[in-house]
Motif scaffolding. Structure first.
Motif, mmCIF file in Angstrom:
data_model
loop_
_atom_site.group_PDB
_atom_site.id
_atom_site.type_symbol
_atom_site.label_atom_id
_atom_site.label_comp_id
_atom_site.label_asym_id
_atom_site.label_seq_id
_atom_site.Cartn_x
_atom_site.Cartn_y
_atom_site.Cartn_z
ATOM 1 N N GLU A 232 52.494 58.217 43.784
ATOM 2 C CA GLU A 232 51.171 57.471 43.468
ATOM 3 C C GLU A 232 50.203 57.857 44.512
ATOM 4 N N ILE A 233 48.935 58.430 44.040
ATOM 5 C CA ILE A 233 47.938 59.146 44.900
ATOM 6 C C ILE A 233 46.669 58.244 44.949
ATOM 7 N N GLY A 234 46.811 57.260 43.556
ATOM 8 C CA GLY A 234 45.309 56.637 43.402
ATOM 9 C C GLY A 234 45.319 55.290 44.053
ATOM 10 N N GLY A 235 46.443 54.645 44.475
ATOM 11 C CA GLY A 235 46.660 53.269 44.731
ATOM 12 C C GLY A 235 46.124 52.285 43.924
ATOM 13 N N ALA A 236 45.112 51.146 44.202
ATOM 14 C CA ALA A 236 45.369 50.179 43.632
ATOM 15 C C ALA A 236 44.503 50.523 42.026
ATOM 16 N N GLY A 237 43.976 51.506 42.015
ATOM 17 C CA GLY A 237 43.276 51.844 40.546
ATOM 18 C C GLY A 237 44.392 52.385 39.493
ATOM 19 N N THR A 238 45.426 52.948 40.109
ATOM 20 C CA THR A 238 46.457 53.360 39.214
ATOM 21 C C THR A 238 47.676 52.610 39.137
ATOM 22 N N MET A 239 48.194 52.021 40.182
ATOM 23 C CA MET A 239 49.329 51.368 40.577
ATOM 24 C C MET A 239 50.033 50.685 39.026
ATOM 25 N N SER A 240 49.033 49.688 38.581
ATOM 26 C CA SER A 240 49.540 49.179 37.367
ATOM 27 C C SER A 240 50.116 50.073 36.358
ATOM 28 N N GLN A 241 49.432 51.381 36.423
ATOM 29 C CA GLN A 241 50.048 52.131 35.283
ATOM 30 C C GLN A 241 51.384 52.759 35.737
ATOM 31 N N SER A 242 51.597 52.889 37.044
ATOM 32 C CA SER A 242 52.692 53.619 37.523
ATOM 33 C C SER A 242 53.783 52.607 37.446
ATOM 34 N N ILE A 243 53.610 51.460 37.573
ATOM 35 C CA ILE A 243 54.520 50.378 37.581
ATOM 36 C C ILE A 243 54.913 50.182 35.970
ATOM 37 N N ALA A 259 41.879 55.929 44.209
ATOM 38 C CA ALA A 259 41.192 55.087 43.230
ATOM 39 C C ALA A 259 41.136 53.694 43.444
ATOM 40 N N GLY A 260 41.297 53.377 44.808
ATOM 41 C CA GLY A 260 41.094 51.944 45.147
ATOM 42 C C GLY A 260 41.990 51.559 46.598
ATOM 43 N N TRP A 261 41.296 51.047 47.295
ATOM 44 C CA TRP A 261 42.015 50.377 48.572
ATOM 45 C C TRP A 261 42.954 49.050 48.404
ATOM 46 N N ALA A 262 42.345 48.431 47.266
ATOM 47 C CA ALA A 262 42.990 47.011 47.237
ATOM 48 C C ALA A 262 42.765 46.739 45.750
ATOM 49 N N GLY A 263 43.733 45.861 45.207
ATOM 50 C CA GLY A 263 43.638 45.445 43.631
ATOM 51 C C GLY A 263 44.709 44.585 43.387
ATOM 52 N N GLU A 264 44.679 43.926 42.361
ATOM 53 C CA GLU A 264 45.893 43.068 41.560
ATOM 54 C C GLU A 264 46.982 44.129 40.855
ATOM 55 N N ILE A 265 48.160 43.808 41.241
ATOM 56 C CA ILE A 265 49.227 44.371 40.479
ATOM 57 C C ILE A 265 50.050 43.382 39.836
ATOM 58 N N SER A 266 50.997 43.823 38.901
ATOM 59 C CA SER A 266 51.823 42.624 38.264
ATOM 60 C C SER A 266 52.996 42.560 39.170
ATOM 61 N N THR A 267 52.933 41.603 40.130
ATOM 62 C CA THR A 267 54.190 41.525 40.887
ATOM 63 C C THR A 267 55.270 41.036 40.031
#
Length: 333
Positions: A232-243, A259-267
Motif C-alpha cells: 500500500e503506497i497511497g495511504g488514506a486515498g487508497t486504503m479502503s480499496q486495499s481493504i 494519496a493522503g496522510w489521513a482519512g476514514e477507513i472501514s474498521t
C-alpha cells in the motif's frame, strides 16, 4: 569536493551546488567516493521542506560508491571495495526502535549528494556482485522496503497473490520480488502504456484504476476471494480499496502516503476480515544483506528510468514530481 546542499526553508530552487573541503575518515569510519544515488519520496520531502532539516543539509538517503580510505580500527572494508549505504545506519537487526531509526542520511545527517562521504563503516554493506553503482543505489530504501513488506512482514509464499500499486520504485521491486518467489501479482496503474510494461515484467493481472474505480473489488474477484498481500503506497486515498481487495486474514503493508496522510477507513471490515495492517519503514542492515543475497540468487535487476548528474538534481526531482518515470530515478557522478 562538490556537493548539492539544501538551503532553508527548502524547495527545489533552494538546492545549490557548492564546493566543500574533502572529508577524512576518523576512527571506525570509511571514506567513500560516491558514484550514484537514487530518488525516493523521502528525499523529495526533504528537499521540498516538508521534512525540516538544518540549513546546508546535504540530501539523499541512498548511496553507492567505492572505499578510498579507511580509518583506524576498520577491518570489514578496504580501499577499492564497492559499498552500499543503509537507510538506518544504527539498525543492525531485530525490531524497529527509536534509537535504531535515527540519523537517516540526507535527513538527520548529511547524505549522499556529495562526491565524498566519511561515515562509520557500520553504515554500509557490500553491493550485489556485478551490479553498476546506479543499480546498487536503488536498493537501500525502495527495494528493502518491498523486501520487508513482502518477505519479512507478509511472509509470502509460492501461489500467493500480491497487489501492487503504480510504477514507482517500491512497487516495481515488489512485483519483481513477488514473481521471483512464485507469487502471482495484480498490478494497478492509470496508464495503459505503463500497464503494458508491468505485464512485460511478469504481472499476472492488470487493473487501470481510472477505468475501474472499484479496483479493490476487481482484484478480489480475480483472485477468487481476495489477495494475500497488498503493498500500500497511497495511504488514506487508497486504503479502503486495499481493504476490499484483501482476503480474510490478508496482510496490508502500509509503506506510503502518496494519496493522503489521513482519512476514514472501514474498521469494521478490517475486523471482520481479520486483516493485518502493518506500517513498514524500510528495514535493518541484516535484512539488507539478506535482500542482496536474494537478488543475486534470483537474477533480479532494478528498472532504472533515467539518470541525472549531480548538477541536475533539481531536474531529477522535477521529473519525479511529474510522475513520468517508470521505476527508479538516479543520480550518477
Amino acid at each position: 569536493m562538490k556537493v548539492a546542499a539544501l538551503k532553508a526553508p527548502g524547495g527545489l530552487d533552494k538546492i545549490v551546488i557548492e564546493e566543500r573541503p574533502d572529508p577524512r575518515p576518523g576512527p571506525g569510519e570509511v571514506l567513500v567516493r560516491v558514484r550514484a544515488s537514487s530518488l525516493n519520496f523521502h528525499d523529495y520531502a526533504v528537499v521540498a521542506g516538508i521534512i525540516k532539516t538544518p540549513d546546508g543539509r546535504i540530501p539523499m538517503s541512498d548511496g553507492a560508491g567505492e572505499v578510498v580510505e579507511v580509518g583506524a580500527g576498520v577491518s570489514v572494508f578496504k580501499p577499492g571495495d564497492k559499498v552500499l549505504s543503509t537507510f538506518f545506519p544504527h539498525w543492525e537487526a531485530g525490531l524497529p526502535a527509536v534509537e535504531r531509526m535515527a540519523a537517516v542520511p540526507g535527513d538527520g545527517a548529511d547524505g549522499f549528494a556529495a562526491e565524498l562521504v566519511a561515515m562509520p563503516a557500520e553504515a554500509f554493506t557490500r553491493q550485489p556482485e556485478g551490479w553498476s553503482f546506479a543499480e546498487a543505489a536503488t536498493l537501500p530504501c525502495a527495494a528493502l522496503t518491498a523486501w520487508r513488506a513482502l518477505v519479512v512482514e507478509a511472509r509470502i509464499k509460492p501461489g500467493d497473490v500480491v497487489l501492487t500499486q503504480g510504477t514507482g520504485g517500491v512497487s516495481i521491486f515488489a512485483l519483481q520480488l513477488a514473481k521471483a518467489m512464485g507469487a502471482r501479482v495484480v498490478a494497478t496503474s492509470s496508464s495503459a502504456e505503463k500497464l503494458a510494461r508491468l505485464k512485460a515484467l511478469g504481472a499476472d493481472h492488470l487493473i487501470n484504476y481510472k477505468e475501474e474505480p472499484e479496483w479493490g473489488r476487481a482484484a478480489a474477484a480475480w483472485s477468487k476471494g481476495g489477495v494475500d498481500a497488498v503493498v500500500e503506497i497511497g495511504g488514506a486515498g487508497t486504503m479502503s480499496q486495499s481493504i476490499t481487495a484483501a482476503r480474510l486474514g490478508g496482510h496490508i503493508s502500509l509503506i506510503g502516503v502518496l494519496a493522503g496522510w489521513a482519512g476514514e477507513i472501514s474498521t469494521a471490515t478490517v475486523m471482520a476480515k481479520n486483516i493485518t495492517i502493518k506500517g513498514v519503514t524500510v528495514g535493518s542492515k541484516q535484512e539488507q544483506r539478506e535482500m542482496i543475497a536474494a537478488v543475486e540468487a534470483t537474477g533480479i535487476r532494478p528498472v532504472i528510468d533515467r539518470s541525472f548528474p549531480l548538477e541536475g538534481i533539481a531536474a531529477a526531482f522535477e521529473h519525479q514530481i511529474a510522475q513520468r518515470h517508470f521505476g527508479k530515478i538516479c543520480l550518477e557522478f
